[in-house]
Design an enzyme around this catalytic site. Structure first.
Site, PDB file in Angstrom:
ATOM      1  CD  GLU A  85      27.223 -14.325 -11.638  1.00  6.34           C
ATOM      2  OE1 GLU A  85      27.770 -13.656 -12.538  1.00  6.34           O
ATOM      3  OE2 GLU A  85      27.808 -14.665 -10.604  1.00  6.34           O
ATOM      4  CB  SER A 118      33.977 -13.776 -15.692  1.00  5.71           C
ATOM      5  OG  SER A 118      33.264 -14.163 -16.836  1.00  5.71           O
ATOM      6  CG  HIS A 163      29.038 -11.867 -15.100  1.00  3.73           C
ATOM      7  ND1 HIS A 163      29.387 -13.005 -14.418  1.00  3.73           N
ATOM      8  CD2 HIS A 163      30.033 -11.667 -16.017  1.00  3.73           C
ATOM      9  CE1 HIS A 163      30.531 -13.469 -14.902  1.00  3.73           C
ATOM     10  NE2 HIS A 163      30.942 -12.674 -15.862  1.00  3.73           N
TER      11      HIS A 163
END
Length: 517
Positions: free
Chosen positions: A309, A188, A403
């Site tokens: 995600e 990320s 995610h």
């Protein structure tokens, strides 16, 4: 305090601990505390110390607001008080100079506003167990690390990361590592940071390989950062300058930051802190540098994402269901967010006829923001790039393959309670074995165990069964964006103070997304 390994660093000796046959050092300063006259300034070297400094516990974490309640249930984010927050940790199987083991350096995520190296999921013991020297570190977050001010340099948080890598370059041999075999990896915001470092001339030679998990090389629009700083300044009733922010109470800063950024998200957009082009450390847009030949091309890459995600961003707060209820209005908002023509959502509907509106919007935005740029990066670095997709769905209802879910598997910490918050009970150990070993192989020799990227688009799928290579699993969706870029005039950018169409924003605020008569 008389037992445990002792290693010399450029600033003084540190004493670690032996844990399960591995040497572990925590809380080693790589830069001075970034407060007082150093607030909002580039990192400075730490003050040397006499004697042997204890390195048995994690050092202070950078100032940050807590996660909101829905995300705090899923994501552990410990807080260690103190000013000396620019510190790092080392796990090593051999703390003696001369071992020359491969090194892996972890850059944590958290939207550049949260997270730290003390998160239990990021424990480095499995990497050290498998013959790798593992390093993790803290860096400045939020307004402290990425605020834009007229009286301070940009990107101090990214400069912290560069200082940590320079410490690794100069010191890791004393911990058994090889400074010529460094792999950086991050997820990320950590992956976005690595993308910026890949494109920075200051980082050349500091690492040989890089893994970008669920984060593309990108820079944030300077206006978005300035708007967030101005919102904080208005809430605090102070000027939007580094001098005024440095004089503000830290807790008040954290509260103002949380409130100012409350409505922003990767899917909905909005003002946010991020890395900006500064003409120095980040001389130009990172993706342009990496695909246009202006950045180093000799770094081997491991790139990938999770299948869903967007579910971490939308599901915990119920926003996914609200997007479903908005239907065509939500699709129009996704078009505005992605600046796409109408053929893109039509194409997604044809490819996924049974998908809900929320899933279509989530996949559209994920592809636009993440998968398209990572495909571009892999295309620019063919024969030196490997691509994966994490497809195992969480046992927590509604999260799917969301995610950050892959982290417990990459670190082989999926059995920890903190990892189970996201994965649920019964995470498959065989999946952790497969992913973790692939990351170790990549650090050792640059080959994670599957075909390098080429025109056939091989992607290693880590799912419920045996990992396998699938060719072009996202090609149909991503082709829509290529066609859109060449044949469709993008719609105008939404007004500066709105991210979605104004009608959608008003309906969200008034009804929570429910259409009322």
């Amino acid at each position: 305090m008389t037992e445990g390994p002792v290693v010399a660093t450029p600033y003084g000796a540190v004493r670690g601990r032996y844990e399960n046959g591995l040497a572990v050092f925590r809380g080693i300063p790589y830069a001075a505390p970034p407060f007082g006259p150093r607030r909002f300034q580039p990192p400075a070297p730490p003050e040397p110390w006499d004697g042997v400094r204890d390195a048995g516990a994690f050092g202070p974490t950078a100032p940050k607001p807590p996660y909101s309640e829905p995300f705090a249930r899923l994501l552990a984010d410990p807080v260690v008080p103190g000013d000396d927050c620019l510190n790092l940790n080392v796990w090593t199987p051999d703390p003696g100079a001369g071992a020359r083991l491969p090194v892996m350096v972890w850059v944590h995520g958290g939207a550049l506003t949260r997270g730290s190296s003390a998160v239990p999921v990021y424990d480095g013991r499995a990497f050290a167990r498998d013959g790798v020297v593992f390093v993790s570190f803290n860096y400045r977050l939020g307004v402290e690390g990425y605020g834009l001010f007229p009286d301070a340099p940009a990107n101090p948080g990214l400069r912290d990361q560069l200082a940590a890598l320079e410490w690794v370059r100069g010191s890791i041999a004393q911990f058994g590592g090889d400074p010529e075999r460094v792999t950086v990896f991050g997820e990320s915001a950590g992956a976005i940071s690595i993308g910026a470092l890949l494109a920075s001339p200051y980082a050349r030679g500091l690492f040989r390989r890089a893994a970008l998990q669920s984060g593309p090389p990108e820079a944030t629009d300077r206006d978005k950062v300035r708007r967030l700083v101005r919102r904080m300044a208005a809430r605090l009733r102070i000027p939007a300058t580094a001098e005024a922010f440095a004089a503000a109470d830290r807790d008040a800063l954290a509260e103002a930051q949380a409130e100012a950024g409350r409505r922003a998200s990767p899917v909905l957009g909005g003002p946010a802190f991020g890395i900006v082009v500064d003409g120095d450390l980040v001389p130009c847009e990172p993706m342009e540098a990496l695909t246009g030949g202006a950045a180093a091309q000799d770094v081997e890459l491991l790139l990938g994402w999770t299948s869903e995600e967007y579910r971490l961003w939308l599901a915990p707060t119920g926003l996914l269901e609200r997007v479903d209820r908005l239907g065509p209005v939500a699709l129009a908002g996704a078009m505005a967010r992605c600046r796409s023509g109408p053929e893109v959502p039509r194409g997604y509907r044809l490819i996924h006829p049974g998908a809900s509106t929320g899933d279509l919007v989530g996949q559209m935005v994920t592809d636009h923001l993440l998968r398209v740029p990572l495909h571009r990066l892999a295309d620019a670095h063919r024969a030196a790039s490997y691509v994966y997709e994490f497809a195992w769905p969480s046992n927590v209802p509604g999260l799917g393959a969301c995610h950050a879910l892959e982290l417990g598997f990459v670190f082989d910490t999926a059995g920890l309670p903190e990892a189970a918050r996201l994965a649920g009970p019964g995470a498959p150990q065989e999946l952790a074995d497969a992913m973790h070993s692939a990351w170790v192989r990549f650090a050792v020799d640059g080959d994670p165990g599957w075909q390098a990227w080429d025109a056939t688009h091989p992607v290693r799928m880590f799912g419920a069964g045996e990992p396998e290579v699938v060719y072009g699993p996202r090609d149909r969706e991503l082709a829509l964006w290529e066609a859109d870029a060449t044949t469709v005039e993008p719609p105008p950018v939404p007004p500066r103070r709105t991210v979605l169409p104004l009608s959608m924003v008003r309906r969200f605020r008034r009804t929570g997304g429910v259409r009322r008569p």
